[in-house]
Design a protein around this motif. Structure first.
Motif, PDB file in Angstrom:
ATOM      1  N   LEU A   5       0.798  -1.311   0.077  1.00  0.00           N
ATOM      2  CA  LEU A   5       0.021   0.149   0.034  1.00  0.00           C
ATOM      3  C   LEU A   5       0.852   1.237   0.145  1.00  0.00           C
ATOM      4  O   LEU A   5       1.665   1.349   0.983  1.00  0.00           O
ATOM      5  CB  LEU A   5      -0.909   0.071   1.413  1.00  0.00           C
ATOM      6  CG  LEU A   5      -1.594   1.341   1.307  1.00  0.00           C
ATOM      7  CD1 LEU A   5      -2.551   1.476   0.304  1.00  0.00           C
ATOM      8  CD2 LEU A   5      -2.412   1.376   2.575  1.00  0.00           C
ATOM      9  N   LEU A   6       0.649   1.987  -0.932  1.00  0.00           N
ATOM     10  CA  LEU A   6       1.345   3.248  -0.940  1.00  0.00           C
ATOM     11  C   LEU A   6       0.572   4.533  -0.570  1.00  0.00           C
ATOM     12  O   LEU A   6      -0.662   4.773  -1.204  1.00  0.00           O
ATOM     13  CB  LEU A   6       1.791   3.659  -2.432  1.00  0.00           C
ATOM     14  CG  LEU A   6       2.526   4.786  -2.715  1.00  0.00           C
ATOM     15  CD1 LEU A   6       3.518   5.370  -1.955  1.00  0.00           C
ATOM     16  CD2 LEU A   6       2.890   5.153  -4.193  1.00  0.00           C
ATOM     17  N   ILE A   7       0.857   5.401   0.461  1.00  0.00           N
ATOM     18  CA  ILE A   7       0.222   6.350   0.898  1.00  0.00           C
ATOM     19  C   ILE A   7       1.067   7.699   0.579  1.00  0.00           C
ATOM     20  O   ILE A   7       1.812   7.920   1.254  1.00  0.00           O
ATOM     21  CB  ILE A   7       0.056   6.529   2.224  1.00  0.00           C
ATOM     22  CG1 ILE A   7      -0.818   5.263   2.850  1.00  0.00           C
ATOM     23  CG2 ILE A   7      -0.921   7.470   2.741  1.00  0.00           C
ATOM     24  CD1 ILE A   7      -1.195   4.889   4.382  1.00  0.00           C
ATOM     25  N   GLU A   8       0.473   8.182  -0.387  1.00  0.00           N
ATOM     26  CA  GLU A   8       1.339   9.384  -0.959  1.00  0.00           C
ATOM     27  C   GLU A   8       0.378  10.445  -1.651  1.00  0.00           C
ATOM     28  O   GLU A   8      -0.558  10.113  -2.278  1.00  0.00           O
ATOM     29  CB  GLU A   8       2.280   8.706  -2.225  1.00  0.00           C
ATOM     30  CG  GLU A   8       3.045   9.693  -3.051  1.00  0.00           C
ATOM     31  CD  GLU A   8       3.744  10.888  -2.251  1.00  0.00           C
ATOM     32  OE1 GLU A   8       3.733  11.965  -2.241  1.00  0.00           O
ATOM     33  OE2 GLU A   8       4.921  10.185  -1.711  1.00  0.00           O
ATOM     34  N   ASP A  29      -1.502  -0.839  -4.030  1.00  0.00           N
ATOM     35  CA  ASP A  29      -2.843  -0.120  -3.949  1.00  0.00           C
ATOM     36  C   ASP A  29      -2.494   1.218  -3.581  1.00  0.00           C
ATOM     37  O   ASP A  29      -1.249   1.533  -2.966  1.00  0.00           O
ATOM     38  CB  ASP A  29      -3.784  -0.528  -2.861  1.00  0.00           C
ATOM     39  CG  ASP A  29      -4.537  -1.880  -3.399  1.00  0.00           C
ATOM     40  OD1 ASP A  29      -4.634  -2.068  -4.316  1.00  0.00           O
ATOM     41  OD2 ASP A  29      -4.994  -2.510  -2.416  1.00  0.00           O
ATOM     42  N   HIS A  30      -3.246   2.389  -3.544  1.00  0.00           N
ATOM     43  CA  HIS A  30      -2.786   3.759  -3.406  1.00  0.00           C
ATOM     44  C   HIS A  30      -3.741   4.483  -2.367  1.00  0.00           C
ATOM     45  O   HIS A  30      -5.088   4.480  -2.761  1.00  0.00           O
ATOM     46  CB  HIS A  30      -2.657   4.567  -4.551  1.00  0.00           C
ATOM     47  CG  HIS A  30      -2.341   6.027  -4.465  1.00  0.00           C
ATOM     48  ND1 HIS A  30      -3.091   7.015  -5.090  1.00  0.00           N
ATOM     49  CD2 HIS A  30      -1.406   6.505  -3.702  1.00  0.00           C
ATOM     50  CE1 HIS A  30      -2.630   8.003  -4.618  1.00  0.00           C
ATOM     51  NE2 HIS A  30      -1.375   7.898  -4.163  1.00  0.00           N
ATOM     52  N   ALA A  31      -3.318   5.356  -1.552  1.00  0.00           N
ATOM     53  CA  ALA A  31      -3.998   6.330  -0.937  1.00  0.00           C
ATOM     54  C   ALA A  31      -3.499   7.606  -0.774  1.00  0.00           C
ATOM     55  O   ALA A  31      -2.395   7.681  -0.834  1.00  0.00           O
ATOM     56  CB  ALA A  31      -4.619   5.883   0.656  1.00  0.00           C
ATOM     57  N   ASP A  52       4.536   7.970   2.776  1.00  0.00           N
ATOM     58  CA  ASP A  52       5.102   9.624   2.846  1.00  0.00           C
ATOM     59  C   ASP A  52       5.030   9.939   4.306  1.00  0.00           C
ATOM     60  O   ASP A  52       3.986   9.908   4.951  1.00  0.00           O
ATOM     61  CB  ASP A  52       4.256  10.359   1.607  1.00  0.00           C
ATOM     62  CG  ASP A  52       4.629  11.446   1.504  1.00  0.00           C
ATOM     63  OD1 ASP A  52       6.194  11.785   1.426  1.00  0.00           O
ATOM     64  OD2 ASP A  52       4.115  12.572   1.253  1.00  0.00           O
ATOM     65  N   LEU A  53       6.056  10.944   4.428  1.00  0.00           N
ATOM     66  CA  LEU A  53       5.860  11.692   5.784  1.00  0.00           C
ATOM     67  C   LEU A  53       4.767  12.714   5.810  1.00  0.00           C
ATOM     68  O   LEU A  53       4.220  12.874   6.733  1.00  0.00           O
ATOM     69  CB  LEU A  53       7.258  12.078   6.101  1.00  0.00           C
ATOM     70  CG  LEU A  53       7.562  12.639   7.402  1.00  0.00           C
ATOM     71  CD1 LEU A  53       7.115  11.934   8.572  1.00  0.00           C
ATOM     72  CD2 LEU A  53       9.008  13.278   7.465  1.00  0.00           C
TER      73      LEU A  53
END
Length: 230
Positions: A5-8, A29-31, A52-53
């Motif tokens: 999962l990429l949170i960016e 997946d992405h959020a 991502d920070l």
């Protein structure tokens, strides 16, 4: 296939990463914000979280802290443009497992994902199995809501068993968790396990700590008690 999962919130970067990982047979997946990412983490199982920070609604540190407080042991790779030591220290304190500073090579990202996907995070602060719970930050252990009194060695053994539960832990790994590379007396582990069983299983049912003949010790509910030894 590895699931990530990429949170960016940088949509161009996110699409580039997703497309590249797909070529490497890594599902992604992405959020675009922290809250949406937590929702996906609640509904799905992922092997690695790319986080991502700087995120809207809830930043990366907040996401990381919430996951660790809940006892989630998913490996977390923090993606950030910040290259300051203090920022990295804050990330590790929040519970991240690794850092990758932007801009990064996509080939290196794949290598980091592959390494993280083969293990669970050691950063989790809340360990639990059945009605047994251990809070590493608060240094408390409870079963069915009642506090457990553990010796320092019993604490180390229980932490080792909980991190692996319900898998079997070989005796040598249990010995290493208490004595490191020093070889203990032949009966030492047996004695400490006896005291740990009294603390964890003495006043509770069903028993959770079992010796599996020829393999080691496990923390689990056994359907067939004949496979275990006391």
């Amino acid at each position: 296939m590895t699931r990530t999962l990429l949170i960016e919130d940088d949509l161009d970067l996110a699409q580039t990463v997703i497309d590249y990982l797909q070529l490497e047979q890594i599902d992604c997946d992405h959020a675009s914000n922290g809250v949406a990412g937590l929702n996906l983490l609640t509904d799905n199982d992922y092997d690695v979280l790319l986080l991502d920070l700087n995120l809207p609604r809830l930043d990366g540190l907040g996401v990381c802290e919430k996951l660790r407080q809940e006892g989630r042991d998913i490996p977390i790779l923090m993606l950030t443009a910040r290259d300051q030591v203090d920022d990295k220290i804050s990330g590790f304190h929040a519970g991240t497992d690794d850092y990758l500073v932007k801009p990064f090579a996509l080939e290196e990202l794949v290598v980091r994902i592959d390494a993280l996907s083969r293990r669970r995070s050691g950063q989790v602060q809340l360990l639990s199995y059945a009605d047994l719970q251990m809070n590493l930050k608060q240094r408390t252990a409870m079963r069915a809501g009642s506090p457990l009194k553990l010796s320092p060695s019993g604490w180390q053994l229980l932490e080792c068993l909980l991190r692996a539960a319900p898998e079997v832990v070989p005796r040598y790994k249990l010995e290493q968790s208490v004595w490191g590379e020093t070889t203990p007396d032949s009966n030492s582990l047996k004695v400490h396990l006896h005291h740990l069983r009294k603390a964890v299983d003495g006043a509770f049912s069903p028993p959770l700590i079992h010796t599996i003949a020829g393999h080691g010790v496990t923390l689990r509910k056994l359907d067939d008690e004949t496979t275990a030894q006391p």
